[in-house]
Design an enzyme around this catalytic site. Sequence first.
Site, PDB file in Angstrom:
ATOM      1  N   LYS A 196       0.834  -1.214   0.000  1.00  0.00           N
ATOM      2  CA  LYS A 196       0.000   0.000   0.000  1.00  0.00           C
ATOM      3  C   LYS A 196       0.869   1.266   0.000  1.00  0.00           C
ATOM      4  CE  LYS A 196      -3.676  -2.349  -0.365  1.00  0.00           C
ATOM      5  NZ  LYS A 196      -4.469  -3.120   0.573  1.00  0.00           N
TER       6      LYS A 196
HETATM    7  C1  LIG Z   1      -5.572  -4.220   0.883  1.00  0.00           C
HETATM    8  C2  LIG Z   1      -7.037  -4.031   0.875  1.00  0.00           C
HETATM    9  C3  LIG Z   1      -7.827  -4.303   2.003  1.00  0.00           C
HETATM   10  C4  LIG Z   1      -7.297  -5.014   3.208  1.00  0.00           C
HETATM   11  O1  LIG Z   1      -6.287  -4.348   3.863  1.00  0.00           O
HETATM   12  P1  LIG Z   1      -5.511  -5.119   5.029  1.00  0.00           P
HETATM   13  O2  LIG Z   1      -4.763  -4.031   5.720  1.00  0.00           O
HETATM   14  O3  LIG Z   1      -4.624  -6.125   4.381  1.00  0.00           O
HETATM   15  O4  LIG Z   1      -6.539  -5.736   5.895  1.00  0.00           O
HETATM   16  C5  LIG Z   1      -9.174  -3.978   1.982  1.00  0.00           C
HETATM   17  N1  LIG Z   1      -9.725  -3.419   0.901  1.00  0.00           N
HETATM   18  C6  LIG Z   1      -9.020  -3.157  -0.218  1.00  0.00           C
HETATM   19  C7  LIG Z   1      -9.701  -2.505  -1.374  1.00  0.00           C
HETATM   20  C8  LIG Z   1      -7.651  -3.468  -0.273  1.00  0.00           C
HETATM   21  O5  LIG Z   1      -6.963  -3.253  -1.392  1.00  0.00           O
END
Ligand SMILES: *Cc1c(COP(=O)(O)O)cnc(C)c1O
Length: 396
Positions: A196
């Site tokens: 991210k």
């Molecule tokens: C990565 C992601 C999540 C989950 O995030 P985590 O921190 O891994 O729980 C939820 N929604 C979307 C759209 C994502 O890309």
Amino acid sequence: MNKKSALHGGTPIRDTFLVFGAPRIEQPEIDEVVATLQSGWLGTGPRTQAFEKQFCAYTGAQYAIGLNSCTAGLHLSLLALGIGPGDEVITTPMSFCATANVIIHVGATPVFIDVEPETGNMDMNRLEAAITKKTKALLPVHLYGRPVNISAMLAIAEKYNLPIIEDAAHAIETKYNDKKIGSIGTTACFSFYATKNICTGEGGMLTTNSKKIADMVRTYHLHGISKDAWNRYSESGYKHYTTILPGYKYNMMDIQAALGIRQMERIDDYHAIRTHIWNMYNEAFHDLPITTPAIIPDTIIHARHLYTILIRKNECGINRDEMMEALRAENIGTGVHFIALHEHKYYKERFGYKPSDFPNAHEISEHTLSLPLSAKLTDDDVHDVINGVKKVLGLL
Ligand SMILES: *Cc1c(COP(=O)(O)O)cnc(C)c1O
């Protein structure tokens, strides 16, 4: 003259593999993690608190709670709003499975509406028709970092008195008409997963302007024990705590927050790098037979989390999966965001969906390909990706 694809024995564009979504980690966060280890306070503590404060300042939200994931934030949002069996939550099929899974976790039913073909975002023109007496919340995703049509969503949410839980996993930097994501919906949930925009290994943050929701999330996120129990071993002396409700183990630890604090200091610099890469791709691809991301209007800030193109066999001569495979042979990693949720085994079987139930999501799901867009990439890396795409299309 066409260069021979590496898949068919030609020389790859790169000698080394370009990992998709590689995090950029620098000395300040390494030093901060080491300082955390040396401080002896590894779990939830002063660095988590500092990260939460920083996040409030960045998003304009009144409350921020550090968590071990964005998924945890979405789950706790639903719990804090009292959503459970018999309830419906309207969301998008064009997302990561966590978005819909959390609705199942609380025993409620996810109700998908189709997406806009150009942006992949929930089509708010379809929202009102999906609202029933059982609808208890909206769960939009700001896909790839582009905000959904917030004005339309807010108008409908207000009309039906529905809370909004924003899946802002892609959208830390996103703005809509000068309003920062994180200060608009009832809650917004952010992700610091390794790929991210900023990363803490695993990690998440929930923001809200509601004290009541913030208090409930704080209780739920650490076993359901009374508020300041994380502090029970500090120098101020041991305090008894009591369990108010059967909560979860969703807290962020200071080792994660150490990464977050230092990454936040460079968040806008990294956003500028990804914007630069985005523009290089747009420039290079505008006359190729691939579909590039929708134009970004001046009224929004796009977080530039994912750069996605559509690859159609009738236009490109190869399909998406063939292109992925050919790029991998050129030593370029790519991703798919996303295979539409209604086409995943669990959702298909449980709810009896057909691909054509959400035709726009299906169309994206079949053709979308994400190219590397990490702040770690050099201009040379980006040129490799551009040349790789041209090469596998037979244009180099
Ligand atoms: C990565 C992601 C999540 C989950 O995030 P985590 O921190 O891994 O729980 C939820 N929604 C979307 C759209 C994502 O890309």
